[in-house]
Write an enzyme that holds these catalytic residues in place. Structure first.
Site, PDB file in Angstrom:
ATOM      1  N   VAL A  61       0.817  -1.233   0.000  1.00 22.78           N
ATOM      2  CA  VAL A  61       0.000   0.000   0.000  1.00 22.78           C
ATOM      3  C   VAL A  61       0.844   1.275   0.000  1.00 22.78           C
ATOM      4  O   VAL A  61       0.324   2.356  -0.257  1.00 22.78           O
ATOM      5  CB  VAL A  61      -1.004   0.088   1.193  1.00 22.78           C
ATOM      6  N   ASN A  87      -8.555  -1.629   4.509  1.00 16.81           N
ATOM      7  CA  ASN A  87      -8.388  -2.381   5.749  1.00 16.81           C
ATOM      8  C   ASN A  87      -6.929  -2.638   6.127  1.00 16.81           C
ATOM      9  O   ASN A  87      -6.618  -2.796   7.307  1.00 16.81           O
ATOM     10  CB  ASN A  87      -9.149  -3.712   5.598  1.00 16.81           C
ATOM     11  N   SER A 139     -10.120   2.574  14.120  1.00 19.62           N
ATOM     12  CA  SER A 139      -9.907   1.845  15.374  1.00 19.62           C
ATOM     13  C   SER A 139     -10.475   2.654  16.534  1.00 19.62           C
ATOM     14  O   SER A 139     -10.583   3.885  16.434  1.00 19.62           O
ATOM     15  CB  SER A 139      -8.395   1.660  15.588  1.00 19.62           C
ATOM     16  N   TYR A 154       0.073   5.398  15.347  1.00 16.65           N
ATOM     17  CA  TYR A 154      -1.097   4.529  15.135  1.00 16.65           C
ATOM     18  C   TYR A 154      -2.372   5.308  15.427  1.00 16.65           C
ATOM     19  O   TYR A 154      -3.271   5.378  14.591  1.00 16.65           O
ATOM     20  CB  TYR A 154      -1.021   3.263  16.006  1.00 16.65           C
ATOM     21  N   ALA A 156      -2.742   8.503  15.662  1.00 19.44           N
ATOM     22  CA  ALA A 156      -2.838   9.652  14.748  1.00 19.44           C
ATOM     23  C   ALA A 156      -3.378   9.208  13.390  1.00 19.44           C
ATOM     24  O   ALA A 156      -4.256   9.860  12.813  1.00 19.44           O
ATOM     25  CB  ALA A 156      -1.469  10.302  14.587  1.00 19.44           C
ATOM     26  N   SER A 157      -2.885   8.086  12.887  1.00 19.86           N
ATOM     27  CA  SER A 157      -3.315   7.616  11.559  1.00 19.86           C
ATOM     28  C   SER A 157      -4.794   7.240  11.586  1.00 19.86           C
ATOM     29  O   SER A 157      -5.535   7.537  10.653  1.00 19.86           O
ATOM     30  CB  SER A 157      -2.472   6.414  11.105  1.00 19.86           C
ATOM     31  N   LYS A 158      -5.227   6.624  12.678  1.00 23.26           N
ATOM     32  CA  LYS A 158      -6.616   6.156  12.758  1.00 23.26           C
ATOM     33  C   LYS A 158      -7.580   7.323  12.985  1.00 23.26           C
ATOM     34  O   LYS A 158      -8.707   7.320  12.479  1.00 23.26           O
ATOM     35  CB  LYS A 158      -6.756   5.101  13.863  1.00 23.26           C
TER      36      LYS A 158
HETATM   37  N1  LIG Z   1      -7.174  -6.574  15.355  1.00 31.13           N
HETATM   38  C1  LIG Z   1      -7.614  -5.556  16.073  1.00 31.13           C
HETATM   39  O1  LIG Z   1      -7.798  -5.643  17.290  1.00 31.13           O
HETATM   40  C2  LIG Z   1      -7.915  -4.235  15.400  1.00 31.13           C
HETATM   41  C3  LIG Z   1      -8.533  -3.236  16.189  1.00 31.13           C
HETATM   42  C4  LIG Z   1      -8.828  -2.022  15.620  1.00 31.13           C
HETATM   43  C5  LIG Z   1      -8.501  -1.777  14.294  1.00 31.13           C
HETATM   44  N2  LIG Z   1      -7.893  -2.746  13.561  1.00 31.13           N
HETATM   45  C6  LIG Z   1      -7.548  -2.437  12.171  1.00 31.13           C
HETATM   46  O2  LIG Z   1      -8.143  -3.381  11.307  1.00 31.13           O
HETATM   47  C7  LIG Z   1      -7.326  -3.591  10.159  1.00 31.13           C
HETATM   48  C8  LIG Z   1      -7.046  -5.079   9.991  1.00 31.13           C
HETATM   49  O3  LIG Z   1      -6.420  -5.551  11.171  1.00 31.13           O
HETATM   50  P1  LIG Z   1      -6.121  -7.111  11.432  1.00 31.13           P
HETATM   51  O4  LIG Z   1      -6.121  -7.280  12.903  1.00 31.13           O
HETATM   52  O5  LIG Z   1      -6.978  -7.954  10.573  1.00 31.13           O
HETATM   53  O6  LIG Z   1      -4.591  -7.154  10.937  1.00 31.13           O
HETATM   54  P2  LIG Z   1      -3.641  -8.379  10.571  1.00 31.13           P
HETATM   55  O7  LIG Z   1      -4.256  -9.673  10.936  1.00 31.13           O
HETATM   56  O8  LIG Z   1      -2.308  -8.005  11.120  1.00 31.13           O
HETATM   57  O9  LIG Z   1      -3.594  -8.273   8.963  1.00 31.13           O
HETATM   58  C9  LIG Z   1      -3.099  -7.112   8.370  1.00 31.13           C
HETATM   59  C10 LIG Z   1      -3.324  -7.173   6.886  1.00 31.13           C
HETATM   60  O10 LIG Z   1      -2.809  -5.953   6.302  1.00 31.13           O
HETATM   61  C11 LIG Z   1      -1.854  -6.276   5.308  1.00 31.13           C
HETATM   62  N3  LIG Z   1      -0.793  -5.277   5.227  1.00 31.13           N
HETATM   63  C12 LIG Z   1      -0.015  -4.789   6.210  1.00 31.13           C
HETATM   64  N4  LIG Z   1       0.892  -3.925   5.717  1.00 31.13           N
HETATM   65  C13 LIG Z   1       0.677  -3.860   4.380  1.00 31.13           C
HETATM   66  C14 LIG Z   1       1.281  -3.152   3.315  1.00 31.13           C
HETATM   67  N5  LIG Z   1       2.316  -2.313   3.506  1.00 31.13           N
HETATM   68  N6  LIG Z   1       0.800  -3.329   2.059  1.00 31.13           N
HETATM   69  C15 LIG Z   1      -0.236  -4.169   1.834  1.00 31.13           C
HETATM   70  N7  LIG Z   1      -0.843  -4.888   2.794  1.00 31.13           N
HETATM   71  C16 LIG Z   1      -0.391  -4.724   4.061  1.00 31.13           C
HETATM   72  C17 LIG Z   1      -1.297  -7.623   5.742  1.00 31.13           C
HETATM   73  O11 LIG Z   1      -0.709  -8.270   4.646  1.00 31.13           O
HETATM   74  P3  LIG Z   1       0.809  -8.830   4.693  1.00 31.13           P
HETATM   75  O12 LIG Z   1       0.810 -10.009   5.578  1.00 31.13           O
HETATM   76  O13 LIG Z   1       1.091  -9.151   3.268  1.00 31.13           O
HETATM   77  O14 LIG Z   1       1.637  -7.692   5.228  1.00 31.13           O
HETATM   78  C18 LIG Z   1      -2.579  -8.319   6.225  1.00 31.13           C
HETATM   79  O15 LIG Z   1      -3.311  -8.808   5.137  1.00 31.13           O
HETATM   80  C19 LIG Z   1      -6.073  -2.734  10.384  1.00 31.13           C
HETATM   81  O16 LIG Z   1      -6.192  -1.511   9.710  1.00 31.13           O
HETATM   82  C20 LIG Z   1      -6.071  -2.519  11.880  1.00 31.13           C
HETATM   83  O17 LIG Z   1      -5.373  -1.346  12.260  1.00 31.13           O
HETATM   84  C21 LIG Z   1      -7.599  -3.963  14.079  1.00 31.13           C
END
Ligand SMILES: NC(=O)c1ccc[n+]([C@@H]2O[C@H](COP(=O)([O-])OP(=O)(O)OC[C@H]3O[C@@H](n4cnc5c(N)ncnc54)[C@H](OP(=O)(O)O)[C@@H]3O)[C@@H](O)[C@H]2O)c1
Length: 249
Positions: A61, A87, A139, A154, A156-158
């Site tokens: 990304v 996402n 988030s 983190y 700040a971005s969200k």
């Molecule tokens: N889990 C939580 O508790 C939580 C809470 C609030 C918000 N969120 C938000 O929800 C979203 C998804 O979180 P998740 O927990 O499902 O995360 P995750 O399991 O860590 O998965 C992250 C996904 O993002 C991809 N990604 C990361 N860096 C990338 C890059 N530079 N280019 C392209 N793809 C990239 C990863 O692919 P690769 O493996 O190829 O890097 C993976 O598919 C995020 O934005 C996170 O901040 C999560």
């Protein structure tokens, strides 16, 4: 009949794992054509195989040219883009502000904030033709401050993604492009696994949410489906906490 995405084409960033993967699965089950993208092509292709019937294009990304390529390949294959789920995201190791390197800061902003900027900028010209729905995954950390949490890029971005949601919603409402945002609490994915290595840590996380437990990726995916589908046709610029009540504490 439940919400459906029959005839819709969706791009889901970070679709290889966690919330993005659960969303891809639900969108496929709801009748959409789905393009998943993430950085690591092996993880992505394994996910596509497991999901079955979805199109995978790997891209970082942070690389504009790779983001363009995902949209170009999607258009070549399906002829249009109706839905974009921004996402993909990273959660850096928790450090205090004075311990953060500037490069760490820049990296988080580049992925979590500029990533959605790049994808949204790239899909808008296509959505101007038929309208569309964009869902930004922010988030709880973008809604309020946490004492033991990252006081850094983190949050700040969200937080910025929440305001961009509202700005983009206003800009493109006349073009029938809706932009909404979801703020999850702690969800059981690879991202949060480091904080729940012991049963005691998991218990603490569960108790921290008023509903008494952390969330599942599937629970967030259902909210994303609502914003993606025409069932939310009159909703734009909305910010929905899907967090077991955490953000209202
Ligand atoms: N889990 C939580 O508790 C939580 C809470 C609030 C918000 N969120 C938000 O929800 C979203 C998804 O979180 P998740 O927990 O499902 O995360 P995750 O399991 O860590 O998965 C992250 C996904 O993002 C991809 N990604 C990361 N860096 C990338 C890059 N530079 N280019 C392209 N793809 C990239 C990863 O692919 P690769 O493996 O190829 O890097 C993976 O598919 C995020 O934005 C996170 O901040 C999560």
């Amino acid at each position: 009949m439940g919400m459906n995405l029959q005839g819709k084409v969706a791009i889901i960033t970070g679709g290889s794992r966690g919330i993005g993967y659960a969303t891809a699965k639900l969108f496929l089950d709801s009748g959409a054509d789905v393009i998943i993208t993430s950085k690591n092509s092996k993880t992505l292709n394994d996910a596509a195989k497991k999901l079955g019937g979805c199109f995978a294009v790997s891209a970082d990304v942070t690389k504009t040219i790779e983001v363009s390529n995902v949209v170009k390949k999607g258009i070549e294959k399906f002829g249009k883009i109706d839905i974009l789920v921004n996402n993909a995201g990273i959660f850096p190791r928790i450090k205090k502000l004075h311990e953060i390197e500037e490069s760490d800061w820049n990296n988080v902003i580049d992925v979590n904030l500029s990533g959605p900027f790049r994808y949204t900028k790239e899909v808008i010209p296509h959505m101007l033709k038929n309208g569309g729905s964009i869902i930004n995954i922010s988030s709880d950390a973008g809604l309020k401050a946490y004492q033991d949490f990252n006081a850094d890029a983190y949050s700040a971005s969200k937080a910025a993604l929440i305001l961009l949601t509202k700005t983009w919603a206003l800009q493109y409402a006349p073009n029938k492009i809706r932009v909404n945002c979801i703020c999850p609490g702690v969800v059981d994915t690879d991202m949060t696994a480091p904080f729940m290595r012991t049963e005691a840590d998991r218990e603490f996380m569960n108790k921290d949410h008023p509903i008494g437990r952390i969330g599942t990726p599937e629970e967030v995916a259902k909210a994303i489906l609502y914003f993606a589908s025409d069932d939310s046709a009159w909703t734009t610029g909305a910010v929905l906490a899907v967090d077991g009540g955490e953000s209202v504490k």
